[in-house]
Design a protein around this motif. Structure first.
Motif, PDB file in Angstrom:
ATOM      1  N   SER A 545       0.828  -1.213   0.000  1.00 56.06           N
ATOM      2  CA  SER A 545       0.000   0.000   0.000  1.00 56.06           C
ATOM      3  C   SER A 545       0.858   1.256   0.000  1.00 56.06           C
ATOM      4  CB  SER A 545      -0.946  -0.005   1.194  1.00 56.06           C
ATOM      5  OG  SER A 545      -0.229  -0.055   2.414  1.00 56.06           O
ATOM      6  N   CYS A 546       1.918   1.291   0.803  1.00 53.06           N
ATOM      7  CA  CYS A 546       2.794   2.466   0.825  1.00 53.06           C
ATOM      8  C   CYS A 546       3.557   2.608  -0.484  1.00 53.06           C
ATOM      9  CB  CYS A 546       3.762   2.383   2.003  1.00 53.06           C
ATOM     10  SG  CYS A 546       2.974   2.582   3.613  1.00 53.06           S
ATOM     11  N   ALA A 547       3.965   1.492  -1.083  1.00 49.29           N
ATOM     12  CA  ALA A 547       4.640   1.560  -2.374  1.00 49.29           C
ATOM     13  C   ALA A 547       3.708   2.117  -3.447  1.00 49.29           C
ATOM     14  CB  ALA A 547       5.155   0.176  -2.779  1.00 49.29           C
ATOM     15  N   MET A 548       2.460   1.649  -3.483  1.00 50.18           N
ATOM     16  CA  MET A 548       1.513   2.152  -4.477  1.00 50.18           C
ATOM     17  C   MET A 548       1.173   3.611  -4.222  1.00 50.18           C
ATOM     18  SD  MET A 548       1.300  -0.230  -6.562  1.00 50.18           S
ATOM     19  CE  MET A 548       0.223   0.761  -7.594  1.00 50.18           C
ATOM     20  N   ALA A 549       1.077   4.003  -2.937  1.00 53.81           N
ATOM     21  CA  ALA A 549       0.836   5.419  -2.636  1.00 53.81           C
ATOM     22  C   ALA A 549       1.986   6.277  -3.133  1.00 53.81           C
ATOM     23  CB  ALA A 549       0.632   5.602  -1.131  1.00 53.81           C
ATOM     24  N   ALA A 550       3.210   5.806  -2.927  1.00 54.59           N
ATOM     25  CA  ALA A 550       4.377   6.565  -3.388  1.00 54.59           C
ATOM     26  C   ALA A 550       4.409   6.642  -4.909  1.00 54.59           C
ATOM     27  CB  ALA A 550       5.658   5.917  -2.857  1.00 54.59           C
ATOM     28  N   ILE A 551       4.121   5.523  -5.583  1.00 53.13           N
ATOM     29  CA  ILE A 551       4.129   5.522  -7.051  1.00 53.13           C
ATOM     30  C   ILE A 551       3.063   6.465  -7.591  1.00 53.13           C
ATOM     31  CG2 ILE A 551       3.662   4.117  -9.094  1.00 53.13           C
ATOM     32  CD1 ILE A 551       4.980   1.771  -7.651  1.00 53.13           C
ATOM     33  N   ALA A 552       1.828   6.341  -7.082  1.00 52.06           N
ATOM     34  CA  ALA A 552       0.736   7.173  -7.590  1.00 52.06           C
ATOM     35  C   ALA A 552       0.998   8.650  -7.323  1.00 52.06           C
ATOM     36  CB  ALA A 552      -0.583   6.745  -6.957  1.00 52.06           C
ATOM     37  N   THR A 553       1.485   8.968  -6.113  1.00 48.50           N
ATOM     38  CA  THR A 553       1.752  10.364  -5.776  1.00 48.50           C
ATOM     39  C   THR A 553       2.893  10.921  -6.622  1.00 48.50           C
ATOM     40  OG1 THR A 553       1.026   9.946  -3.507  1.00 48.50           O
ATOM     41  CG2 THR A 553       2.293  11.943  -3.898  1.00 48.50           C
ATOM     42  N   THR A 554       3.970  10.155  -6.753  1.00 45.12           N
ATOM     43  CA  THR A 554       5.111  10.616  -7.541  1.00 45.12           C
ATOM     44  C   THR A 554       4.734  10.800  -8.999  1.00 45.12           C
ATOM     45  OG1 THR A 554       6.619   9.456  -6.040  1.00 45.12           O
ATOM     46  CG2 THR A 554       7.491  10.099  -8.178  1.00 45.12           C
ATOM     47  N   GLU A 815       4.253  -1.124  20.342  1.00 50.27           N
ATOM     48  CA  GLU A 815       4.152  -2.493  19.834  1.00 50.27           C
ATOM     49  C   GLU A 815       3.555  -2.526  18.437  1.00 50.27           C
ATOM     50  OE1 GLU A 815       1.579  -6.512  20.880  1.00 50.27           O
ATOM     51  OE2 GLU A 815       1.958  -5.032  22.457  1.00 50.27           O
ATOM     52  N   VAL A 816       2.630  -1.581  18.134  1.00 54.32           N
ATOM     53  CA  VAL A 816       1.999  -1.503  16.814  1.00 54.32           C
ATOM     54  C   VAL A 816       2.674  -0.446  15.945  1.00 54.32           C
ATOM     55  CG1 VAL A 816      -0.170  -1.056  15.587  1.00 54.32           C
ATOM     56  CG2 VAL A 816      -0.196  -2.275  17.769  1.00 54.32           C
ATOM     57  N   ALA A 817       3.024   0.691  16.548  1.00 52.24           N
ATOM     58  CA  ALA A 817       3.507   1.829  15.754  1.00 52.24           C
ATOM     59  C   ALA A 817       4.870   1.566  15.138  1.00 52.24           C
ATOM     60  CB  ALA A 817       3.555   3.079  16.623  1.00 52.24           C
ATOM     61  N   VAL A 818       5.798   0.968  15.891  1.00 53.41           N
ATOM     62  CA  VAL A 818       7.158   0.791  15.373  1.00 53.41           C
ATOM     63  C   VAL A 818       7.171  -0.070  14.110  1.00 53.41           C
ATOM     64  CG1 VAL A 818       9.419  -0.181  15.872  1.00 53.41           C
ATOM     65  CG2 VAL A 818       8.284   1.238  17.575  1.00 53.41           C
ATOM     66  N   PRO A 819       6.563  -1.261  14.109  1.00 49.70           N
ATOM     67  CA  PRO A 819       6.565  -2.027  12.853  1.00 49.70           C
ATOM     68  C   PRO A 819       5.795  -1.331  11.734  1.00 49.70           C
ATOM     69  CG  PRO A 819       5.186  -3.099  14.499  1.00 49.70           C
ATOM     70  CD  PRO A 819       5.934  -2.036  15.210  1.00 49.70           C
ATOM     71  N   ALA A 820       4.706  -0.605  12.084  1.00 49.63           N
ATOM     72  CA  ALA A 820       3.940   0.096  11.048  1.00 49.63           C
ATOM     73  C   ALA A 820       4.780   1.185  10.392  1.00 49.63           C
ATOM     74  CB  ALA A 820       2.668   0.689  11.642  1.00 49.63           C
ATOM     75  N   VAL A 821       5.487   1.980  11.210  1.00 49.27           N
ATOM     76  CA  VAL A 821       6.294   3.080  10.670  1.00 49.27           C
ATOM     77  C   VAL A 821       7.472   2.542   9.854  1.00 49.27           C
ATOM     78  CG1 VAL A 821       7.798   4.996  11.290  1.00 49.27           C
ATOM     79  CG2 VAL A 821       5.614   4.702  12.461  1.00 49.27           C
ATOM     80  N   LEU A 822       8.170   1.555  10.388  1.00 50.41           N
ATOM     81  CA  LEU A 822       9.325   1.015   9.673  1.00 50.41           C
ATOM     82  C   LEU A 822       8.905   0.341   8.368  1.00 50.41           C
ATOM     83  CD1 LEU A 822      11.455  -0.423  12.622  1.00 50.41           C
ATOM     84  CD2 LEU A 822      11.748   1.738  11.399  1.00 50.41           C
ATOM     85  N   THR A 823       7.824  -0.418   8.427  1.00 53.34           N
ATOM     86  CA  THR A 823       7.333  -1.073   7.212  1.00 53.34           C
ATOM     87  C   THR A 823       6.869  -0.039   6.193  1.00 53.34           C
ATOM     88  OG1 THR A 823       6.614  -2.949   8.549  1.00 53.34           O
ATOM     89  CG2 THR A 823       5.734  -2.801   6.328  1.00 53.34           C
ATOM     90  N   GLY A 824       6.205   1.020   6.682  1.00 56.08           N
ATOM     91  CA  GLY A 824       5.783   2.092   5.790  1.00 56.08           C
ATOM     92  C   GLY A 824       6.956   2.774   5.113  1.00 56.08           C
ATOM     93  N   LEU A 825       8.049   2.978   5.856  1.00 54.01           N
ATOM     94  CA  LEU A 825       9.248   3.576   5.268  1.00 54.01           C
ATOM     95  C   LEU A 825       9.823   2.687   4.167  1.00 54.01           C
ATOM     96  CD1 LEU A 825      11.077   5.043   8.392  1.00 54.01           C
ATOM     97  CD2 LEU A 825      10.190   6.324   6.426  1.00 54.01           C
ATOM     98  N   VAL A 826       9.847   1.381   4.396  1.00 56.12           N
ATOM     99  CA  VAL A 826      10.351   0.457   3.375  1.00 56.12           C
ATOM    100  C   VAL A 826       9.471   0.532   2.128  1.00 56.12           C
ATOM    101  CG1 VAL A 826      10.756  -1.959   2.809  1.00 56.12           C
ATOM    102  CG2 VAL A 826      11.440  -1.067   5.040  1.00 56.12           C
ATOM    103  N   GLY A 827       8.147   0.488   2.319  1.00 53.27           N
ATOM    104  CA  GLY A 827       7.237   0.577   1.174  1.00 53.27           C
ATOM    105  C   GLY A 827       7.384   1.883   0.427  1.00 53.27           C
ATOM    106  N   LEU A 828       7.565   2.972   1.178  1.00 50.43           N
ATOM    107  CA  LEU A 828       7.735   4.282   0.547  1.00 50.43           C
ATOM    108  C   LEU A 828       9.016   4.319  -0.282  1.00 50.43           C
ATOM    109  CD1 LEU A 828       5.994   6.860   0.718  1.00 50.43           C
ATOM    110  CD2 LEU A 828       7.619   7.732   2.390  1.00 50.43           C
ATOM    111  N   ALA A 829      10.099   3.762   0.262  1.00 52.58           N
ATOM    112  CA  ALA A 829      11.366   3.734  -0.472  1.00 52.58           C
ATOM    113  C   ALA A 829      11.234   2.896  -1.745  1.00 52.58           C
ATOM    114  CB  ALA A 829      12.475   3.186   0.420  1.00 52.58           C
ATOM    115  N   ILE A 830      10.556   1.760  -1.644  1.00 55.93           N
ATOM    116  CA  ILE A 830      10.353   0.919  -2.830  1.00 55.93           C
ATOM    117  C   ILE A 830       9.547   1.670  -3.879  1.00 55.93           C
ATOM    118  CG2 ILE A 830       9.216  -1.169  -3.673  1.00 55.93           C
ATOM    119  CD1 ILE A 830      11.833  -1.656  -2.261  1.00 55.93           C
TER     120      ILE A 830
END
Length: 896
Positions: A545-554, A815-830
């Motif tokens: 989802s973060c990767a597609m958001a980054a692609i669509a926005t870019t 417990e929820v935020a850390v994996p969500a933020v880190l995973t979101g950063l990876v998806g955004l970078a991709i």
């Protein structure tokens, strides 16, 4: 953890307590509602986007056909037989036979034909200071064409043409002129016009009347535009062309003057754009091409017609644009539907997790796995039917079309199957967990090896699909979801492959996080690191989802920026002026240069010239610019002007020039018309504005002042560009009252905004970005909902051992935020990384309207998405804690 509710039939082995299933559905109303929303959104996208593209495709085809710069038509030319008496008789018989020989589908989109008979180009003295050219023209359409006689009358016969033979002298020919043509030549009815035959003999051409067309939109005037307005060409190949209108009575005399046989009957069939649609366009193009190629003959009793058409080329170009846009939309739509599927898997996983104890108990009491699957399939089917109905209904209400099964059916099946499959796995796994399985370790090793092989294979397929998409481009796929789905899904496959790699690295990452947390004295980071769960589905959903958001926005930001860059390329400045006057650009425009910060650059264009030299013989376009002013213009528009400095260096033997599209050369001779001069190559020409309308010939650029000195006469500028403060308004005032045409960048951008294809894709890019962010937010909420009961109990235990309530809540949040933020950063970078590869592959220049692919523009505000996910995680944990059951501290204290 949910507990099984009592049932009257729970003691009967093999029977499924359906009452319990209903109560479980009521208890899990929140996740079911999220699943309903996701299914409805996915169904809406799968139904609406292809329908919008289909309707836009029809609009694109119709706009291309209706564009005035390239009107599509079918021309049927029928030569006169040498024994024919020159006249317009028999025209209706010919048109009837032509239409009878046309394919029915093709005839249905054609308007009534325009009959025209056009003579050869004849010399007509001097007109408006240019060499004059004239043609005898007879034209007839269904509407006339109707005219109003301003002076005089219609042309009439001047003798008995039936008694004339080729040895006689030519008879007088009566013609009529339009108001504009008569004013340009300066003649009135009764006067004789200077016209010379193709053999050089003077013709007796008399002006009988001057007319004004009643309806300029009549197809007859579009076929023969010089009958309305003379055609003026300036430059070294200057010429003025006029049309001499003849009537049916004077036509035989004009045909004699033009030599018999030199005028053909030409039936022009205009295309009615509103009758075309994208679905039939390709078949119509094939029919038109076959007709022109002679594969279908037309019986004209011995006369062999010549058929020409540009309808097929226009339709092919329009359909190519549609195919590119459909492929672009398919890449984003596949990504959104894949993200929606992952979120639906999260919903199904949450439902099964909450019901795991009940499913295991049902299985232990004798319920078979097929029965459990059918029960969950029933619930999933009801949810899918309801959500799909909402999405499809909304699409039909807005668009009124039929949903495409190729997109809708896979979407609904993806929503239907996850829950029963996960339920069967949970029910079967729970029973096997307590049993001693023979060969258990062997089976686990085999399953692990198979999973690893599958992940490696997915990675290879993803890289191959991405490489194919980048090298071949999205246009080659033609948006075929069945034959090219893997290539179109390349961004999603890459994102999923990265997510699987991240899932495989999660245990090592969590272990590292715990080791780092032990080095700190604070308890919250250590407890949060110890509590983080490795959730594979949530990781995949967030990465994609973060990767597609980054692609669509870019892509959306890149297209927006690319349209601005394309406007500079198309116009050449803030505004551009084109003039057909022999004197060139109005002096008021030239006077603006240097006035209050304005820069004015001019150019003259010779569309076709010949470049001859050692091993060189090429047709070229010549552009004569004011090198100094054009350099200042390029500097003001962020262009490079270094090469232009070489144009101003005087050379007594040759004019220095820059060129593009030519092999390396040194010196040559440039010829056009009566002009001839020696030129010297000194470098590569800069990119010139596309608004010049240059042909596909190589381009030679010279300084206009040096070119005029070498030719010995002035070279009038026909193009001017202006940049600076309030340039468009001041330029508009400067050209007021002249024939010069003005185009501003804002007008060009407004025209692009009204293009149906670009408009639809712009909305799609923006909508895809918003949808991907919304799906990422839902994934975080589902992450928080999963294990909410365990987090509540863990927070209560921490309070029992003395941790403050605020600190316990921070542990639950992290417990929820850390994996969500880190995973979101990876998806955004991709997503950002893939966007750099997809700018050219997606053929975004077809959306921007530019000649080259737009430069990549990263929307840096997209980096706020991981922060947004962290905030949503905080809210979701808080809401889940408030909705969950309170855990009494007393029993926990006694238990501890």
């Amino acid at each position: 953890m949910s507990r099984p509710a009592p049932s009257q039939r729970s003691d009967k082995a093999g029977r499924l307590p359906l009452g319990n299933l209903w109560r479980q559905s009521r208890r899990d109303l929140g996740p079911l509602l999220v699943g309903l929303i996701v299914i409805a959104a996915a169904s809406f996208l799968a139904s609406a986007v292809p329908q919008v593209l289909s309707s836009v495709a029809t609009a694109v085809v119709q706009d291309a056909v209706a564009h005035p710069s390239r009107p599509p038509e079918i021309l049927v030319q029928i030569p006169f037989d040498s024994s024919d008496v020159p006249s317009s008789d028999g025209s209706d018989w010919f048109s009837t036979r032509i239409e009878a020989g046309m394919p029915t589908e093709l005839r249905g989109v054609l308007a009534a034909p325009v009959l025209s008979m056009v003579g050869p180009e004849l010399k007509a003295g001097s007109i408006a200071g240019r060499p004059g050219r004239a043609r005898f023209i007879y034209v007839h359409s269904a509407g006339g064409p109707a005219v109003t006689w301003v002076e005089g009358r219609a042309p009439a016969a001047t003798g008995d043409v039936s008694r004339w033979n080729y040895s006689d002298e030519a008879l007088p020919i009566e013609v009529a002129l339009s108001v504009d043509a008569a004013a340009l030549i300066g003649v009135h009815p009764g006067q004789q016009l200077t016209v010379t035959s193709t053999q050089g003999a003077p013709l007796d051409v008399r002006l009988s009347g001057i007319y004004r067309p009643d309806d300029l939109n009549d197809d007859a005037w579009k076929v023969t535009p010089t009958l309305v307005k003379p055609q003026l060409v300036d430059g070294s190949a200057a010429v003025a062309s006029v049309g001499l209108l003849v009537s049916p009575e004077s036509l035989p005399f004009a045909m004699i003057g033009a030599l018999p046989g030199s005028m053909d009957r030409t039936y022009t069939y205009p295309v009615i754009a509103s009758r075309l649609d994208a679905g039939r366009a390709e078949a119509l193009a094939v029919e038109a091409r076959s007709l022109a190629a002679g594969r279908k003959s037309i019986d004209l009793n011995g006369s062999q017609p010549r058929i020409h058409t540009n309808l097929d080329a226009i339709i092919d170009d329009a359909l190519a644009r549609v195919a590119a846009a459909s492929a672009q939309a398919s890449v984003l739509l596949i990504g959104l539907l894949a993200t929606a599927l992952l979120v639906e898997l999260l919903v199904a996983g949450l439902l099964v997790e909450r019901r795991s104890a009940v499913l295991v108990q049902w299985r232990a009491r004798g319920a078979t796995l097929p029965v459990i699957a059918w029960a969950n399939l029933l619930e999933a089917a009801l949810l899918t039917i309801l959500g799909g109905g909402i999405g499809v209904g909304a699409a039909m209400l807005l668009l009124g079309g039929t949903p495409p099964p190729a997109w809708l059916v896979p979407t609904l099946l993806a929503a239907l199957l996850p829950q029963p499959l996960l339920a069967v796995r949970a029910a079967g796994g729970g029973v096997r967990a307590g049993a001693v399985a023979v060969g258990k370790h062997h089976r686990l090793a085999t399953a692990h090896a198979r999973r690893l092989a599958a992940e490696i294979m997915l990675g290879v397929v993803a890289l191959a699909a991405l490489a194919t998409l980048v090298m071949r481009g999205v246009v080659a796929s033609s948006a075929s979801i069945w034959t090219d789905g893997v290539v179109l899904a390349a961004p999603v496959l890459v994102a999923v492959a990265v997510a699987l790699l991240l899932i495989r690295l999660q245990p090592s990452g969590l272990a590292l996080a715990r080791r780092l947390a032990t080095r700190r004295t604070a308890a919250v980071p250590l407890l949060a690191a110890a509590r983080v769960r490795a959730d594979g589905l949530a990781t995949a959903a967030l990465v994609v989802s973060c990767a597609m958001a980054a692609i669509a926005t870019t892509v959306a930001v890149t297209v927006s920026s690319g349209q601005i860059d394309a406007s500079w390329d198309a116009v050449g400045g803030e505004a551009a002026v084109t003039s057909t006057s022999p004197d060139g650009i109005p002096s008021a425009v030239l006077d603006l240069d240097g006035d209050a910060g304005l820069v004015v650059a001019t150019a003259a264009v010779v569309p076709s010239a010949q470049l001859l030299g050692s091993g060189l013989d090429r047709s070229v376009s010549v552009v004569a610019i004011d090198a100094d002013a054009f350099g200042r213009l390029l500097a003001a528009t962020s262009g490079s002007s270094d090469a232009l400095k070489q144009l101003t260096t005087a050379n007594p033997s040759a004019v220095p020039v820059l060129s593009t599209g030519l092999p390396q050369w040194d010196s040559a001779t440039l010829l056009w018309g009566d002009d001839r001069l020696s030129v010297q190559a000194v470098g590569i020409a800069p990119t010139l504005p596309s608004g010049l309308g240059l042909s596909d010939y190589p381009t030679v650029v010279a300084d206009r002042r040096l070119l005029a000195a070498a030719l010995g006469h002035e070279v009038a500028a026909s193009q001017a560009w202006v940049v600076g403060p309030d340039a468009a308004a001041r330029l508009r005032a400067a050209v007021a009252g002249t024939d010069a045409q003005l185009l501003t960048r804002q007008e060009w951008l407004a025209a692009q905004a009204h293009d149906p294809l670009r408009n639809a894709l712009g909305w799609l890019f923006a909508g895809a970005s918003a949808a991907a962010v919304a799906l990422a937010a839902l994934a975080v909420m589902l992450m928080a909902a999963a294990g909410a009961g365990q987090r509540t109990r863990a927070a209560a235990q921490l309070r029992v051992i003395g941790m403050p309530a605020a600190a316990a809540r921070r542990v639950s949040w992290l417990e929820v935020a850390v994996p969500a933020v880190l995973t979101g950063l990876v998806g955004l970078a991709i997503g950002i990384g893939l966007s750099g590869l997809l700018v050219t592959a997606l053929d975004l220049k077809s959306v921007t309207g530019g000649r080259v692919a737009p430069r990549l523009v990263i929307f840096w505000w997209a980096l706020a998405l991981p922060i947004l996910l962290g905030v949503l995680a905080r809210l979701a944990v808080l809401i889940a804690g408030l909705r969950g059951r309170r855990v009494p501290l007393g029993p926990l204290m006694r238990a501890s």
